[in-house]
Design a protein around this motif. Structure first.
Motif, PDB file in Angstrom:
ATOM      1  N   CYS A  68      -4.923  -1.178  -1.331  1.00  0.00           N
ATOM      2  CA  CYS A  68      -4.688  -1.295   0.111  1.00  0.00           C
ATOM      3  C   CYS A  68      -5.781  -2.059   0.848  1.00  0.00           C
ATOM      4  O   CYS A  68      -5.571  -2.479   2.000  1.00  0.00           O
ATOM      5  CB  CYS A  68      -4.592   0.103   0.733  1.00  0.00           C
ATOM      6  SG  CYS A  68      -3.371   1.196  -0.021  1.00  0.00           S
ATOM      7  N   LEU A 116      -0.036   4.602   1.718  1.00  0.00           N
ATOM      8  CA  LEU A 116      -0.614   4.469   3.060  1.00  0.00           C
ATOM      9  C   LEU A 116      -0.427   5.719   3.921  1.00  0.00           C
ATOM     10  O   LEU A 116      -1.404   6.250   4.463  1.00  0.00           O
ATOM     11  CB  LEU A 116      -0.010   3.256   3.771  1.00  0.00           C
ATOM     12  CG  LEU A 116      -0.390   3.080   5.251  1.00  0.00           C
ATOM     13  CD1 LEU A 116      -1.900   2.894   5.396  1.00  0.00           C
ATOM     14  CD2 LEU A 116       0.363   1.905   5.861  1.00  0.00           C
ATOM     15  N   CYS A 149       0.868  -1.183   0.000  1.00  0.00           N
ATOM     16  CA  CYS A 149       0.000   0.000   0.000  1.00  0.00           C
ATOM     17  C   CYS A 149       0.902   1.230   0.000  1.00  0.00           C
ATOM     18  O   CYS A 149       1.106   1.868   1.034  1.00  0.00           O
ATOM     19  CB  CYS A 149      -0.902  -0.026   1.235  1.00  0.00           C
ATOM     20  SG  CYS A 149      -2.016   1.393   1.406  1.00  0.00           S
TER      21      CYS A 149
END
Length: 365
Positions: A155, A76, A73
């Motif tokens: 994600c 993030l 991810c």
């Protein structure tokens, strides 16, 4: 109970942010406005010894690293940063509430987001007496950040609630003017949350009791004093310090560090004897809402609201560190970052039967 449905449902809806936040706040406030029950120190210490044995997990902590989600991810930290910024814009106390939530999580079962779990039978950490003072804005900040992360297809369901909480705590500090630091990531979420597991410091703890608790977590007195500096962006309810303002008939006298007389009179105006359970006061009277070393200057002026805060200056064994942090903000920031790194490694879990990455932070998969 309505509370369960409000909190559990909050993570599953990504629209209606303001409406969702209000309903969650109302739900948790109904639970958190009760006075904090007192646990006996001996009973607390005995329970803490049992918990601390399970929190020491150096092998699990070794998996933590700043770039853990780089290929999983990649956006993030940006996603969490933007979400926390929105939460802070909505609520003045969300930053302090989120930072405190991180400590309460790590200090109980380790940094596994067990504080977020809502059990159908009501037996969970956030409804324990010691967690009654947690503010709903902290929970909402994490739930909103989780929803924002899972909105990214790359994600979705791949980032633990425990890591999102750790990142949200960092962003709460940074966006309040505090130090920026790397957050080690790679935690898994726990599957267990019970009231009986919660043993935390109380507002009437003296230095010996504070040191005993933090030592059990592997943290030093300097770590404890640095982490206490997080109160620079914190608030507290009147019931946590009202006994420092008045003499109650028939109550057994307790040691209370000295309080500035003018400040005492000011606080009596904020918290009269018929105070509202929802009334709050800032823990840093010097620069509230700004993450700086004003908290320690507050203690030097004998304007610490909580006895467990003011004792850090009242006790000669810890006063020098308070004075050092009050005079040198860089020293405080450095010590805080080091203590947060140690705190974030407590009780880290790996994938297995007792841990997972929760799809919804408020319940196990």
């Amino acid at each position: 109970k309505p509370v369960r449905h409000e909190l559990a449902g909050a993570a599953s809806h990504t629209s209606g942010r303001a409406r969702k936040g209000n309903s969650l706040r109302e739900a948790i406030e109904r639970e958190t406005d009760r006075p904090m029950a007192k646990l006996g120190w001996l009973a607390s210490l005995a329970a803490a010894v049992v918990v601390v044995v399970t929190l020491r997990s150096p092998l699990a902590a070794a998996q933590l690293r700043p770039g853990y989600y780089a290929s999983i991810c990649p956006n993030l930290e940006t996603i969490v940063r933007n979400s926390v910024r929105q939460s802070m814009a909505q609520s003045q106390i969300s930053a302090g509430a989120t930072l405190r939530l991180f400590f309460h999580d790590c200090a109980v079962r380790g940094c596994d987001a067990s504080i977020m779990i809502v059990n159908s039978n009501g037996d969970d950490e956030w409804r324990s007496p010691d967690d009654q003072s947690l503010k709903p804005q902290g929970f909402q900040t994490v739930l909103d950040a989780k929803a924002a992360v899972d909105k990214d297809p790359q994600c979705r369901y791949k980032v633990s609630c425990a890591d999102i909480l750790a990142l949200a705590a960092r962003e709460s500090v940074v966006q309040s003017g505090g130090p920026n630091y790397q957050v080690e990531l790679g935690r898994y979420d726990g599957k267990v949350s019970t009231k009986s597991s919660v043993v935390l410091p109380h507002v009437d703890f003296n230095l010996d009791k504070l040191n005993a608790f933090f030592s059990g977590l592997g943290l030093s007195q300097t770590d404890m004093i640095a982490l206490s500096g997080g109160h620079t962006i914190g608030v507290t309810h009147c019931d946590k310090f009202v006994r420092r303002l008045y003499t109650f008939k028939g109550a057994r006298p307790q040691y209370s560090p000295p309080m500035n007389l003018a400040f005492l009179r000011q606080m009596r105006g904020t918290c009269p004897l018929n105070y509202s359970p929802t009334t709050v006061a800032m823990l840093d009277a010097v620069t509230p809402n700004k993450f700086d070393n004003g908290y320690y200057q507050t203690l030097q002026q004998q304007k610490g609201l909580l006895s467990s805060d003011q004792v850090l200056f009242a006790d000669r064994r810890s006063r020098a560190t308070v004075n050092h942090f009050a005079a040198n903000q860089t020293a405080f920031f450095d010590a805080f970052v080091a203590a947060m790194a140690k705190l974030g490694r407590i009780g880290v879990k790996t994938a297995g039967s007792d841990a997972e990455i929760r799809r919804v932070c408020t319940k196990v998969n």
